[in-house]
Design a protein around this motif. Sequence first.
Motif, PDB file in Angstrom:
ATOM      1  N   ALA A  52       5.691  12.227   4.252  1.00  0.00           N
ATOM      2  CA  ALA A  52       4.770  11.826   5.292  1.00  0.00           C
ATOM      3  C   ALA A  52       4.565  10.283   5.192  1.00  0.00           C
ATOM      4  O   ALA A  52       4.326   9.707   6.270  1.00  0.00           O
ATOM      5  CB  ALA A  52       3.423  12.492   5.070  1.00  0.00           C
ATOM      6  N   SER A  53       4.501   9.727   4.020  1.00  0.00           N
ATOM      7  CA  SER A  53       4.081   8.288   3.890  1.00  0.00           C
ATOM      8  C   SER A  53       5.330   7.566   4.523  1.00  0.00           C
ATOM      9  O   SER A  53       5.205   6.484   5.188  1.00  0.00           O
ATOM     10  CB  SER A  53       3.997   7.738   2.349  1.00  0.00           C
ATOM     11  OG  SER A  53       2.837   8.621   1.955  1.00  0.00           O
ATOM     12  N   LEU A  54       6.554   7.699   4.271  1.00  0.00           N
ATOM     13  CA  LEU A  54       7.786   7.221   4.642  1.00  0.00           C
ATOM     14  C   LEU A  54       7.625   7.310   6.206  1.00  0.00           C
ATOM     15  O   LEU A  54       7.960   6.346   6.896  1.00  0.00           O
ATOM     16  CB  LEU A  54       8.665   7.932   4.153  1.00  0.00           C
ATOM     17  CG  LEU A  54       9.188   7.672   2.473  1.00  0.00           C
ATOM     18  CD1 LEU A  54      10.352   8.411   1.957  1.00  0.00           C
ATOM     19  CD2 LEU A  54       9.342   6.184   2.300  1.00  0.00           C
ATOM     20  N   ARG A  55       7.336   8.174   6.927  1.00  0.00           N
ATOM     21  CA  ARG A  55       7.686   8.542   8.069  1.00  0.00           C
ATOM     22  C   ARG A  55       6.459   7.800   8.878  1.00  0.00           C
ATOM     23  O   ARG A  55       6.699   7.295  10.042  1.00  0.00           O
ATOM     24  CB  ARG A  55       7.426  10.001   8.439  1.00  0.00           C
ATOM     25  CG  ARG A  55       8.782  10.746   8.157  1.00  0.00           C
ATOM     26  CD  ARG A  55       8.927  12.298   8.187  1.00  0.00           C
ATOM     27  NE  ARG A  55      10.015  12.902   8.132  1.00  0.00           N
ATOM     28  CZ  ARG A  55      10.309  14.280   7.454  1.00  0.00           C
ATOM     29  NH1 ARG A  55       8.998  14.738   7.063  1.00  0.00           N
ATOM     30  NH2 ARG A  55      11.542  14.539   7.178  1.00  0.00           N
ATOM     31  N   VAL A  56       5.343   7.549   8.292  1.00  0.00           N
ATOM     32  CA  VAL A  56       4.127   6.943   9.297  1.00  0.00           C
ATOM     33  C   VAL A  56       4.381   5.684   8.739  1.00  0.00           C
ATOM     34  O   VAL A  56       3.504   4.876   9.528  1.00  0.00           O
ATOM     35  CB  VAL A  56       2.716   7.535   8.919  1.00  0.00           C
ATOM     36  CG1 VAL A  56       2.666   9.045   9.222  1.00  0.00           C
ATOM     37  CG2 VAL A  56       2.597   7.342   7.309  1.00  0.00           C
ATOM     38  N   THR A  84       0.789  -1.264  -0.101  1.00  0.00           N
ATOM     39  CA  THR A  84       0.021   0.101   0.230  1.00  0.00           C
ATOM     40  C   THR A  84       0.921   1.128   0.202  1.00  0.00           C
ATOM     41  O   THR A  84       0.582   2.159  -0.785  1.00  0.00           O
ATOM     42  CB  THR A  84      -0.906  -0.055   1.210  1.00  0.00           C
ATOM     43  OG1 THR A  84      -1.632  -1.144   1.087  1.00  0.00           O
ATOM     44  CG2 THR A  84      -1.780   1.324   1.037  1.00  0.00           C
ATOM     45  N   LEU A  85       2.022   1.131   0.896  1.00  0.00           N
ATOM     46  CA  LEU A  85       2.943   2.382   0.901  1.00  0.00           C
ATOM     47  C   LEU A  85       3.460   2.474  -0.628  1.00  0.00           C
ATOM     48  O   LEU A  85       3.527   3.635  -0.932  1.00  0.00           O
ATOM     49  CB  LEU A  85       3.818   2.074   1.831  1.00  0.00           C
ATOM     50  CG  LEU A  85       4.985   3.135   1.985  1.00  0.00           C
ATOM     51  CD1 LEU A  85       4.524   4.307   2.217  1.00  0.00           C
ATOM     52  CD2 LEU A  85       6.281   2.611   2.952  1.00  0.00           C
ATOM     53  N   ARG A  86       3.970   1.406  -1.222  1.00  0.00           N
ATOM     54  CA  ARG A  86       4.434   1.365  -2.641  1.00  0.00           C
ATOM     55  C   ARG A  86       3.617   2.231  -3.585  1.00  0.00           C
ATOM     56  O   ARG A  86       4.062   3.111  -4.378  1.00  0.00           O
ATOM     57  CB  ARG A  86       4.858  -0.034  -3.026  1.00  0.00           C
ATOM     58  CG  ARG A  86       5.881  -0.607  -2.349  1.00  0.00           C
ATOM     59  CD  ARG A  86       6.655  -1.655  -3.252  1.00  0.00           C
ATOM     60  NE  ARG A  86       5.639  -2.569  -4.036  1.00  0.00           N
ATOM     61  CZ  ARG A  86       5.139  -3.875  -3.352  1.00  0.00           C
ATOM     62  NH1 ARG A  86       5.644  -4.225  -2.205  1.00  0.00           N
ATOM     63  NH2 ARG A  86       4.591  -4.630  -3.728  1.00  0.00           N
ATOM     64  N   ALA A  87       2.346   1.787  -3.410  1.00  0.00           N
ATOM     65  CA  ALA A  87       1.307   2.515  -4.570  1.00  0.00           C
ATOM     66  C   ALA A  87       1.223   3.978  -4.161  1.00  0.00           C
ATOM     67  O   ALA A  87       1.002   4.709  -5.010  1.00  0.00           O
ATOM     68  CB  ALA A  87      -0.190   1.799  -4.165  1.00  0.00           C
ATOM     69  N   ALA A  88       1.239   4.499  -2.898  1.00  0.00           N
ATOM     70  CA  ALA A  88       0.952   5.924  -2.657  1.00  0.00           C
ATOM     71  C   ALA A  88       2.220   6.584  -3.046  1.00  0.00           C
ATOM     72  O   ALA A  88       2.012   7.790  -3.496  1.00  0.00           O
ATOM     73  CB  ALA A  88       0.944   5.694  -0.940  1.00  0.00           C
ATOM     74  N   ILE A  89       3.431   6.020  -2.604  1.00  0.00           N
ATOM     75  CA  ILE A  89       4.757   6.798  -3.233  1.00  0.00           C
ATOM     76  C   ILE A  89       4.835   6.786  -4.717  1.00  0.00           C
ATOM     77  O   ILE A  89       5.212   7.926  -5.260  1.00  0.00           O
ATOM     78  CB  ILE A  89       5.947   6.027  -2.632  1.00  0.00           C
ATOM     79  CG1 ILE A  89       6.082   6.178  -0.990  1.00  0.00           C
ATOM     80  CG2 ILE A  89       7.278   6.472  -2.769  1.00  0.00           C
ATOM     81  CD1 ILE A  89       6.994   5.424  -0.499  1.00  0.00           C
TER      82      ILE A  89
END
Length: 893
Positions: free
Chosen positions: A399-403, A352-357
């Motif tokens: 923000a995505s990386l930090r959370v 999910t994080l990959r998709a957001a980034i």
Amino acid sequence: MAQGTARQGKTVRSRAGRGRSGASDLVPSRRQYLDLKAQHPHAILLYRMGDFYEAFDDDARVVARDARITLTSRSFGRNGRVPMAGIPYHALNHYLARLLAHGHTIAIAEQVSEPGRGLVERAITRVLSPGTVGEAALLPEGENRYLASICPFGDRIGLAWADVSTGEFAVTELSGPRARDQLAEELARLNPAECLVPDDGRADDVEVAHRTRMEHWRFEPERARAELTRHLGVRSLVPFGCEDLPAATAAAGAILAYLERTNPALLPLLTGLRTESIDGWVGLDAATRRNLELTRSLRTGGTRGSLLGMLDETRTAMGARTLRRLVGQPLRDLSELQRRQAVVAGLVARPTLRAAITSSLGGVGDLERLVGRVTQGLGTARDFVTLGGALRAISPILASLRVSGDPALAAFADEIDPCTDVLTLVEAAVEDDPEDGARIRAGFSPELDAAREGAMSTRRWLAGLERRERERTGIKSLKVGYNKVFGYYIEVTRPNLARVPGDYVRKQTVATGERYVTAALKEAEARILAADEEIAALERAALARLTRDVTAATGRLLTAANRLALLDALLSLAVVADRGGWTRPVLEDSATLEIIGGRHPVVEASLEGEAFIANDCRLGGEAPRVLVVTGPNMGGKSTYLRQVALIVLLAQIGSFVPAERARIGLVDRIFTRVGAQDDLAGGSSTFMVEMLETATILRQATERSLVILDEVGRGTGTQDGLAIAQAVLEDLHDRVRARTLFATHYLELTALAERLADVANVHLAALETDERVIFLYAVRPGPADRAYGIQVARLAGLPPWVADRAASVLRGLTEMRSAPPPAPAERELSAPRVAEDGAPYQLTLDGFTPAPSEAERLARALDSLDLTALTPREALDWLFEQQARLRGGNPRH
């Protein structure tokens, strides 16, 4: 487009007596052309004439040949006709790319005055060379275009390189007996579009694609050091790591001098200087890069089918360039590799994080080259709007990386500067405009705001003029219009001409009536024209101020872009690893190489779901250092060898690897000797190329290297080839001690495993049924029992009568070899003796059985005949064949 220097941008009018001796009778346009050409005599001059850029004389012939356009001619009055080749102005970039690919330097002369009476003024506004192209339209998106510089200095060689479209500027210095070889490896990695060398011949033996000679004094270290410190705004080069590297400094200084001469607008982008150590990278020579197809497929000629093509899932062009650099420059720094691995692992575990980034990176775009365009003064309002969008996309990524909860991802986010102050500046300065695409935002320039308001006020007055004049004159059909030739006017139809007021001044007669102006209308028109010119000038001034403010942050912007590009590349590695079921290898500083269930990444990806037969490989540590790999052609030997090398390389760029598990002791070099290639232009046969590459490996490999050798000695006679192959294998075992995969069809070499402690045999398994071979592609311990060459030849379509004859010949040879050799009854392969002083050793060939005499051969062949199975015709053919052999001729067909 970048502006030239003051000398290059000088306006040229017709000046009698210039251009060439005795040229006072030249027509003005010809004199002007020759004056401009004299400013850059070694460049192709493209001379703007209306809708074309024209080249004349020898330049025209070159342009016609290399740009592939028609060669014509033009008359210059009494001076006669000269060759001419023209490029349409709207297709300039297309043809510039062709000329630059051929290594030409191009000077472009633009028209700098409006056409009218007399000769149009022209000036050289930019000079392009293969390594100084900053325009994105002329550059491949996913590749860097490097300008390199080489400076031999005593026993050292300095190498510098720069990408003027991204701001990358780096140096390294090479020394010692391997300096020339290391230079060749670095040039193979960089593949520079242009290479600067001193004109005193010091670097004439270096092989580069496009060589540009510069005055040798430009490479003087102290002069170069002064240029670098002035450009970087420092007193010492200590912070950049090259204070004590005179050769590297000299090479970097030459790059600055060249850019100052050709296109100084590129210099502000070079805000820093990176010093790199050759010992920090895995050595890869040109042959290895080619054989492993790292960035270019031998089959397709492009990235498709290469390792890079399989790995590239990047979202941005700058990410694609970074991934290319990672593949071409594996690391030996264990801590940095582990940091990269941790980031990839964090991304693999969080789809999910990959998709957001991935989504946010799409908004970042090619920030590197966008900053380069702005820094060169080429940025438009639209470019700054795009820059604002790119900077806005950074915060969601951070923000995505930090959370994410992953320490490695959070630490990576902390390395990225969001440049919020630059974003605030850009957002306050520009905005989207539905009509023009982008414009300077109100409030950024009070003078511009006032000019716009004045123009709007006048336009509002004009908009209401038609209604007011209809009411004043009572002419309901009266119209107020505008024409580019005649300006603003009031039009009255013929039936209403009698009602025209006395203050109307007739301006033009048209088919339906008359057109008039008034004093107020003329005054408004003048105000509008003046306001438009003022607005354009104020917009340029506002854009220049914005450019200066953003350029002051160039270093920060490029650093942020560099980290985002690396994130994009690591994200691509994570996507591929997750999709392929790859695993995180254990990296260590040891001589161990253990791969369990390894797979070839590119071959597996091309199977489209079909199962790939995985294989193990153990080298070094407690396992033998050398594996002799045997088995049939097409059985998978080359795939196996290459997959081991690619898995090691992937591990040393920080990637996961296609294997069940892997433990990899870092290597310092990867060498490959694969395939049959010649260099006829260089005077080298296939065998000579093979021996040159083999010699390079034996002279340069160390205990920490990985060596891949495939079919050494196959380019010459059987006995010579076998002798060479044995000697190479023994040297790798006894002296070099590198981790080695040695594939061969010389089954005689498998006997070496019985007396060399660090040699073991493996083979690619195959089954034979009905004279056909089934490849199992599985690596098994021990040597192959045979090469299966005839069976593979049948698969290739060799005519059956030829294959049958080959099988018959093979049976005869096998039987001869199986007969007891003459005394002495037992022989063993002897190891070469190496002189302690390093002198060449003498190889003995005691292990090879002497060839039988003709009588012995005939006797054995006759004894092997099955007379009950021979037809009379076959028996007669056999007798003719034997007779011809005894007479030294060819058998009768």
